[in-house]
Write an enzyme that holds these catalytic residues in place. Structure first.
Site, PDB file in Angstrom:
ATOM      1  CD  GLU A  47      -2.734  -1.062   2.607  1.00 47.97           C
ATOM      2  OE1 GLU A  47      -3.589  -0.424   2.750  1.00 47.97           O
ATOM      3  OE2 GLU A  47      -2.022  -1.942   3.648  1.00 47.97           O
TER       4      GLU A  47
ATOM      5  NE  ARG B 252       3.282  -8.495  10.297  1.00 50.35           N
ATOM      6  CZ  ARG B 252       2.705  -7.329  10.787  1.00 50.35           C
ATOM      7  NH1 ARG B 252       1.386  -7.164  11.282  1.00 50.35           N
ATOM      8  NH2 ARG B 252       3.353  -6.283  10.774  1.00 50.35           N
TER       9      ARG B 252
ATOM     10  CE  LYS C 156       1.689   1.335   6.347  1.00 50.92           C
ATOM     11  NZ  LYS C 156       1.012   0.828   5.003  1.00 50.92           N
TER      12      LYS C 156
END
Length: 793
Positions: free
Chosen positions: A275, A500, A510
């Site tokens: 993104e 992850r 983020k």
């Protein structure tokens, strides 16, 4: 009821804690209960428990109707391995109403016995076929060979295959030697260097005496990290080795696969879909290596696709940084695409979805939607009041959304999924919402934008992705991913999730990173204390070290938290291999060598890296006045202190003779400002220690004054998220950055921004972007410290 299930699950060998955790997962709990009861597990702990759990946790929705049959197949011993269970699930997906026993047995390898002779023959043929590659890569090829053999000997005992491969490799290559053993290779390099040096010294007694170097230098292995950064072992061993081949993923209609293979030629096709609303971090380095690396390992292709469906948060700087970072890590996308490339096609499919009565326009508020999904307590769920409106009405309302009739938040398009499904990703997800923010690429063309849940799987389908690899946070989304592509009857990729990557002593969220930046706790997204990829690049981490790190830790389905010192070790090892050496002093202390004249200037030729003539050399001045690091002098001597002290002799690196401290000079406050010393030209005794130094020479504009930024962990504790700190901001280390005015030798002028070097006996550094060489301004960042020598004081 929950207690009964815990008891039941313990019968297949689960611990009480694991059994309790399993009951909280409604889908897995239901599947496991069915599997255990159908398998007829009695009161004793069943030895087939691990396989039964594997079946329950990996069975797909299309195979669930045959769960009873599969459970009995494990119980009666027909399915005896994990590979057989996986094959059985795939078979069941396509089986229809009933399973044909003979076809099932054939597809799942039931009763198939791969003999030792067959294993020996297969390994022998494999080694003969790849003999040239084997001669070049030797034992580095093991992972690839093992992956190929497992694919060929599908039903063989994997341990037996591994043992036979090891046996024949030894017979073919001989035992591992220095070509395969980094430590042995390092020793060979070290031995060769010493032998060569001894030969030179035998020819001339005038040469400078051999001087010790850092332990880190002696242990370097040329090319080791670079080789690890390209290793495909993580692909051919572990979880990734179990993934399907192109063409094996089942489709709603067989023709969809036929057309897909025609378009791709049977290639592996992956994608990296970030993104563009922030900078990539160290976790993305794993995703990049997994997606690009998997495609490369099979001679496939990998797209870089920007998921640009949220114009409110996207900025050009993020797009630019993402591409720069991917290329910096050494990868070239097959093609760069954007979700916005497909806006028209996505819109048309949304209309098609409404026409199929699988989507509807909803006017509920966020609170009403949340209540319909059971609220915060996850209670009873209910359908939206707009769910059953006529198709024509939803089409008209969706057109109004597109034409800007509705304000933001007043209308959304939702997919008509299954509100009673235990999976939250089936609770009529939002497909489109109204946003009047101009898009960076399409401008004001659209005022409705698709969501991630709607867009991602469809773009994967458009681009013929074979392996949609993502992290386990999207595991629940897998079913909704498949639901949507099947609802529209288009090609269906396979989504597979891996764990992850997280690091200690930092944050990667983020939202938290933005808070650190916006509140001024760090200087920006590329502050070297962060673990965004632009930040670690600025700090001096190499792309090779990062890729070697993520590949070496491997890929599993478990989320991992790796100590940050482990990453630093890869960086240190690589810089030890590739970084040139210069001398600098962090806290300069003046030394005046009294028995040298004021005009004494020698130019010494210094190698850029010990034992590596290929890296060249540079010249530095040696004069009457030099500067050493203040930490290398003690006014009060100590038997365990081997550096400079009153009356003590120490060597200066690269200088023919040592010096002895003769006098200490202090200012009015009692601070030591100068040491007077004698140059021991007549001494033949080798000093115990050598220290770095920088000369004062106006002719050479030496020393070079530099701003040194010494970085350490931004957070005091390994887990800054822990509630006991009162929030991650309360755990910030106030000493994470120390700035010093230091001196460097003239060799630093050869470096440009982002160049790395080792400051001998100090650490590894990188030239910061704040430098301006034309104006004589040098700012350097400490990347990592040197390897500590426990014997060094």
């Amino acid at each position: 009821m929950a207690d009964n299930l815990v008891d039941l699950f313990q019968k297949i060998g689960l611990s009480k804690e694991k059994a309790e955790q399993t009951t909280k997962n409604k889908k897995l709990s239901a599947n496991l209960e069915t599997v255990i009861r159908e398998a007829g597990v009695n009161d004793a702990v069943d030895k087939k428990g691990p396989l039964l759990y594997t079946l329950a946790s990996t069975v797909t929705p299309k195979a669930v109707p045959h769960l009873g049959y599969l459970s009995k197949s494990v119980a009666d011993g027909r399915l005896a391995t994990g590979d057989q269970v996986a094959a059985a699930i795939k078979f069941a997906e396509k089986a229809g109403a009933e399973i044909d026993d003979s076809k099932f047995n054939e597809a799942c390898g039931v009763g198939v016995v791969v003999t030792r002779e067959e294993i020996i023959e297969a390994v022998s043929v494999m080694l003969a076929t790849r003999k040239d590659e084997l001669a070049e890569k030797r034992y580095q090829l093991v992972g690839s060979l093992l992956g190929s053999l497992r694919a060929e000997l599908k039903w063989a005992n994997s341990l037996a295959v591994k043992e036979e491969l090891d046996k024949q490799l030894v017979a073919t290559l001989g035992p591992k030697d220095e070509r395969d053993n980094p430590k042995a290779k390092a020793s060979a390099v070290k031995f060769a260097f010493r032998k060569k040096k001894q030969e030179k010294e035998a020819k001339s007694t005038k040469q400078v005496k051999e001087q010790p170097v850092d332990k880190a230098e002696a242990e370097g292995v040329p090319g080791k990290i670079a080789e690890m950064a390209k290793s495909t072992r993580f692909i051919f061993e572990g979880e990734l080795a179990k993934l399907h081949k192109p063409g094996e993923n089942p489709q709603l209609h067989p023709n969809l696969m036929k057309e897909h293979l025609k378009r791709t030629g049977g290639k592996v096709v992956t994608r990296f879909p970030p993104e563009p609303n922030g900078f990539l971090h160290i976790g993305h380095a794993k995703a990049i290596n997994v997606n690009f690396g998997y495609a490369q390992a099979f001679n496939g292709i990998c797209y870089l696709r920007y998921d640009d469906t949220n114009p409110e948060a996207e900025e050009e700087k993020y797009f630019t940084s993402i591409l720069e970072t991917v290329e910096w890590l050494g990868f070239k996308p097959y093609k760069i695409t954007y979700s916005s490339d497909y806006f028209q096609r996505l819109y048309e499919l949304a209309v098609d979805l409404i026409k199929r009565d699988k989507a509807y326009v909803c006017h509920c508020t966020a609170e009403e939607i949340n209540a319909g999904r059971g609220g915060e307590s996850r209670g009873q769920r209910s359908n939206c009041v707009h769910r059953n409106r006529p198709v024509a009405e939803s089409l008209a309302e969706f057109q109004k959304m597109k034409e800007g009739y509705y304000e933001e938040g007043k209308a959304i398009l939702r997919m008509k999924m299954d509100m009673q499904n235990p999976n939250p990703q089936f609770w009529d997800l939002v497909a489109y919402r109204v946003l009047y923010t101009p898009h960076h690429r399409t401008g004001k063309e659209w005022c409705i934008y698709p969501t991630y849940d709607y867009t991602h799987c469809l773009c994967d389908s458009f681009e013929d992705i074979t392996h949609s690899l993502c992290t386990t946070e999207f595991q629940l989304s897998r079913e909704s991913y498949y639901w949507l592509v099947d609802a529209l009857e288009i090609y269906k990729p396979v989504q597979w999730e891996y764990g992850r990557l997280n690091l200690t002593n930092t944050v990667l969220s983020k939202r938290k990173l933005m808070k650190l930046v916006n509140e001024g706790h760090v200087s920006g997204w590329d502050d070297p204390r962060l673990y965004t990829l632009p930040a670690v690049r600025r700090r001096g981490f190499t792309a090779e070290a990062i890729s070697a790190f993520v590949r070496d830790i491997g890929v599993t389905t478990a989320n991992t938290v790796i100590p940050v010192v482990r990453l630093e070790k890869y960086v240190r090892d690589h810089l030890n291999e590739v970084a040139p050496r210069i001398m600098m002093v962090l806290e300069p202390l003046k030394i005046t060598i009294t028995n040298l004249g004021d005009d004494h200037v020698e130019e010494l030729t210094v190698g850029n890296k010990p034992r590596d003539e290929a890296m060249g050399s540079h010249k530095i001045p040696f004069t009457r006045t030099v500067y050493i690091d203040a930490s290398d002098f003690r006014e009060q001597d100590d038997p365990n202190f081997y550096r400079l002290a009153p009356g003590k002799t120490v060597g200066l690196l690269n200088v023919p003779h040592p010096i002895t401290a003769t006098e200490v000079v202090k200012d009015s406050t009692g601070k030591i400002v100068e040491i007077k010393a004698r140059y021991e030209t007549e001494s033949s005794k080798k000093p115990k220690t050598y220290i770095q130094w920088v000369a004062e020479s106006p002719k050479h504009n030496s020393p070079v004054r530099i701003e040194t930024r010494l970085y350490s962990n931004l957070f005091k504790h390994s887990n800054p998220h822990d509630e006991q700190w009162g929030g991650f901001l309360n755990d910030i280390n106030p000493d994470s950055l120390t700035v010093r005015e230091s001196y460097a030798e003239v060799g630093i002028r050869a470096f440009n921004v982002e160049d790395k070097f080792q400051a001998v006996r100090v650490g590894y550094f990188c030239v910061d972007k704040d430098s301006d060489a034309a104006k004589g301004k040098y700012v350097i960042n400490r990347t990592v410290s040197l390897k500590e020598d426990s014997k060094k004081d």
